[in-house]
Design an enzyme around this catalytic site. Structure first.
Site, PDB file in Angstrom:
ATOM      1  N   GLU A 158      -1.001  51.953 135.649  1.00 61.12           N
ATOM      2  CA  GLU A 158      -0.908  51.924 137.107  1.00 61.12           C
ATOM      3  C   GLU A 158      -1.796  52.986 137.767  1.00 61.12           C
ATOM      4  OE1 GLU A 158       3.270  51.969 138.205  1.00 61.12           O
ATOM      5  OE2 GLU A 158       3.400  49.816 137.837  1.00 61.12           O
ATOM      6  N   GLU A 314       4.675  43.974 133.487  1.00 58.62           N
ATOM      7  CA  GLU A 314       6.000  44.611 133.564  1.00 58.62           C
ATOM      8  C   GLU A 314       6.847  43.873 134.588  1.00 58.62           C
ATOM      9  OE1 GLU A 314       6.148  48.796 134.540  1.00 58.62           O
ATOM     10  OE2 GLU A 314       4.362  49.227 133.347  1.00 58.62           O
TER      11      GLU A 314
HETATM   12  C1  GLA Z   1       6.072  51.248 136.694  1.00 55.91           C
HETATM   13  C2  GLA Z   1       5.571  51.999 135.482  1.00 55.91           C
HETATM   14  C3  GLA Z   1       6.573  52.061 134.370  1.00 55.91           C
HETATM   15  C4  GLA Z   1       7.957  52.323 134.910  1.00 55.91           C
HETATM   16  C5  GLA Z   1       8.323  51.267 135.904  1.00 55.91           C
HETATM   17  C6  GLA Z   1       9.738  51.393 136.463  1.00 55.91           C
HETATM   18  O1  GLA Z   1       5.766  49.931 136.686  1.00 55.91           O
HETATM   19  O2  GLA Z   1       4.356  51.490 134.989  1.00 55.91           O
HETATM   20  O3  GLA Z   1       6.174  53.082 133.484  1.00 55.91           O
HETATM   21  O4  GLA Z   1       7.990  53.574 135.521  1.00 55.91           O
HETATM   22  O5  GLA Z   1       7.433  51.356 136.987  1.00 55.91           O
HETATM   23  O6  GLA Z   1      10.051  50.379 137.375  1.00 55.91           O
END
Ligand code: GLA
Ligand code: ZN
Length: 690
Positions: A158, A314
């Protein structure tokens, strides 16, 4: 004709299903690691994203590398038919690095350097950070590029944020020099004569700061572009050693929903496959329509970035822990939410994370394996059920979404419009406006692409420009050509106002589109929150009624267009508020005000979709909150019916031959969708049917 993309990895030509896997938290307990493998298989999980934040476990001391634990994890995967997106660990750095080389840490807007901590807290320009990254990524590539379990690289995590350190200032100046060549050109583009802001030396140019320069729009815009480019450059730096070792392994980095800080359309050019992290906060309201349409919009956007299947990298199998209130997913929602991503073009369903952490900030975030440690939980059951569903849908992998409709949404437009200082600093509601238009198409089940100015518009039948404030001359020409060749265009107020440097188009708004839409927008009136106006439909629009207007009303003059609706109130009552201009083979609609009533958009787009013969996923009446989405391989079509209304619903199916894609059974008549129900219908593709 069959049109199917190759699977993301030839090693795994099925739907990928899995999670972020962080075994480095559990190395002290081999039983846990054994159990993980057993339960991965039980849950129908075939892929894991490994090592995302593992730098301090991979390089516990500077120059001391430990890979034995990762060897074991990956070997165990290979022995058990599980694959890995192997991460580069640059999303967080070890404490020894911050201590020895403080320059790796970010400086904030106020020029103060951050302390060690958190994640995503590194300077993308720092030569030290880049060098450490190269060393680490080279070692990973050496060791794992040809590992049988590894199917691709998960680069960092991210990406986001900005750094204002001296190195970044210097890089910004370099970026500007490359762009403008001379200071004079920069001064002109930024209109620096205003308030005596003229620069006489490059060294005077700095990033925007709360206690310094922050109101020169061209400057702000270029800083945002620079931050985005510098991040993309860091990504490109990361993948050099990986590609050198094995160019066939795909690289991706996980994006976030319509993330403000990075121009993902530019970023997408550099990744092999787009992936993103979707965290819908379901069950905030009785109806899930707002959240569902927002996430559909994002899925559509991420698919359109490369016009091919993407990855849901994710999502949470149950709840998140960062909302004000963490709601559990109600029964049915896990499947619905996951298949929503698939419906819009995802070839994977992945979670954060596989096993709940025992401690630290995300120990209460949903995970496939709960603290109880076994598989006999509701969440595990939902995940395992989805694993079975996905395994039965392999024929959909690589299929595309055929969209006749597109919405234009550029990052630099978004940055510029939100920085415009007027006509309504109390809220221009750009993003909400985009969503108002999108939602009407979503509700009708119209497959929609979310495009940028450089996309080719010629394949679309309907193109929508909500608040296309920053509009280049060249984009205006391309759009005019689209209309002249038979396309239907819908443009709103506050479009065609500035060029790529945030300098106003002279000679009448909407600038490059003035002739296309056949109107001149002379003035724009901002409305206070409690004020409203009315849009009163006239003849010729195909639907009647009055609709509430809020926020913004443009006072326009007809220059060839035909008036379809009028203002109801204020000193401009009776003046045109909705127009259509016939141009070449096509038509261009202009909406002069922000209509707040969703019923308007439903009626307006129902008309346009019909008139322009825009494809809907299913020719059926869809109850409010139920949408239909479409994927196809050119021979077969897969219609996803997704029920977000919060109630059980019925859909009367059209009289075409349909089968339930999961069971194969024929389906006809009235289809019952339970609360949060989802059904995938299979039929012959329209070309094949005809
Ligand atoms: C993001 C991060 C993860 C985690 C999630 C929690 O997507 O990439 O590492 O922290 O949020 O929702
Ligand atoms: Zn920096």
């Amino acid at each position: 004709m069959t049109v199917k993309f190759s699977p993301i990895s030839p090693k795994l030509p099925v739907f990928m299903h899995g999670a972020d896997y962080n075994p480095d938290q559990w190395l002290h307990d081999p039983y846990v690691l054994e159990e993980d493998i057993r339960m991965m298989k039980l849950a129908g999980c075939n892929v894991m994203a490994v090592g995302i934040f593992s730098w301090s476990m991979l390089e516990p001391e500077e120059g001391v590398f430990e890979f034995a634990w990762l060897d074991q994890v990956l070997d165990r995967f290979a022995a058990n038919g599980i694959y890995a997106w192997l991460a580069t660990p640059t999303g967080a750095r070890p404490a020894w690095m911050s201590e020895k080389y403080p320059e790796v840490l970010r400086a904030e807007k106020n020029r103060v350097r951050n302390l060690h901590g958190m994640r995503h807290n590194h300077c993308m320009t720092s030569a030290v950070y880049r060098e450490k990254t190269t060393i680490m990524n080279t070692k990973l590539a050496d060791r794992y590029s040809n590992h049988p379990a590894v199917i691709g690289w998960h680069i960092s995590n991210e990406y986001g944020g900005e750094c204002h350190c001296d190195y970044c200032q210097e890089a910004f100046r370099g970026w500007l020099k490359k762009k403008y060549g001379t200071l004079n050109a920069l001064n002109l583009a930024w209109w620096t004569k205003f308030w005596s802001h003229t620069y006489t030396s490059w060294s005077q140019v700095e990033s925007p700061a709360p206690h310094g320069e922050n109101m020169v729009h061209g400057h702000n815009l270029d800083w945002r572009r620079f931050v985005s480019d510098q991040t993309i450059d860091f990504y490109k730096h990361e993948i050099v050693p990986l590609k050198a070792m094995n160019p066939d392994l795909p690289c991706t980095t996980n994006f976030m929903d319509w993330f403000y800080g990075l121009d993902y359309r530019e970023f997408a050019k550099e990744v092999d496959v787009v992936s993103w992290d979707a965290y819908p906060t379901w069950h905030e309201a009785t109806s899930e329509v707002n959240i569902a349409s927002w996430f559909s919009f994002n899925h559509d956007m991420f698919r359109t970035l490369k016009h091919k299947p993407f990855m849901l990298m994710e999502s949470t199998p149950s709840l998140t822990n960062w909302q004000p209130v963490s709601k559990l997913k109600k029964p049915g929602m896990h499947k619905l939410s996951s298949l929503q991503a698939v419906a819009h073009g995802s070839d994977t369903v992945q979670y954060f994370q596989w096993r709940k952490s025992r401690g630290a900030s995300e120990k209460f975030h949903g995970a496939v394996i709960d603290h109880v440690g076994h598989e006999h939980t509701r969440v595990f059951g939902d995940v395992a059920e989805l694993g079975r569903t996905l395994a039965g849908l392999t024929e959909l992998v690589g299929t595309t979404v055929p969209a006749d409709a597109a919405i234009l949404a550029d990052w630099d437009n978004r940055w510029a419009v939100n920085d415009s200082q007027g006509p309504r600093n109390g809220g221009l509601h750009y993003e909400q406006t985009v969503m108002q238009h999108y939602r009407a198409l979503w509700q009708m089940g119209v497959p929609t692409d979310i495009v940028g100015s450089d996309d080719d518009f010629s394949a679309y039948k309907l193109l929508i420009l909500p608040m296309a404030y920053l509009l280049r001359e060249s984009t205006g020409s391309a759009i005019d050509k689209f209309v002249q060749s038979g396309g239907t265009l819908a443009v709103t107020y506050w479009s065609g106002i500035v060029d790529e440097n945030d300098l106003c188009h002279l000679g009448g708004f909407p600038g490059p589109l003035r002739e296309t839409v056949g109107i001149w927008a002379e003035e724009i009136d901002g409305l206070h929150d409690e004020q409203c106006n009315r849009l009163i439909m006239g003849e010729g629009a195909g639907f009647g009624g009055e609709y509430e207007i809020r926020d913004l009303c443009e006072l326009i003059h007809i220059e060839g267009a035909e008036t379809l609706a009028f203002y109801g109130d204020d000193f401009y009552a009776g003046r045109p508020a909705l127009t259509v201009n016939k141009r070449g083979e096509g038509k261009a609609y202009y909406l002069a005000a922000r209509v707040s009533d969703p019923a308007f958009y439903d009626a307006f787009y129902a008309g346009l979709v019909k008139e322009a013969n825009v494809r809907r996923s299913l020719e059926a009446e869809l109850p409010q909150g139920v949408t239909a989405q479409l994927r196809t391989d050119g021979e077969h079509e897969y219609v996803f019916l997704l029920n977000f209304s919060g109630r059980a619903e019925k859909v009367e199916l059209p009289g075409e031959a349909l089968a339930d894609a999961e069971s194969g059974a024929e389906v006809s008549g009235v289809l019952e969708l339970p609360v949060y129900g989802v059904c995938i219908l299979k039929r012959a593709a329209s070309g094949v049917r005809a």
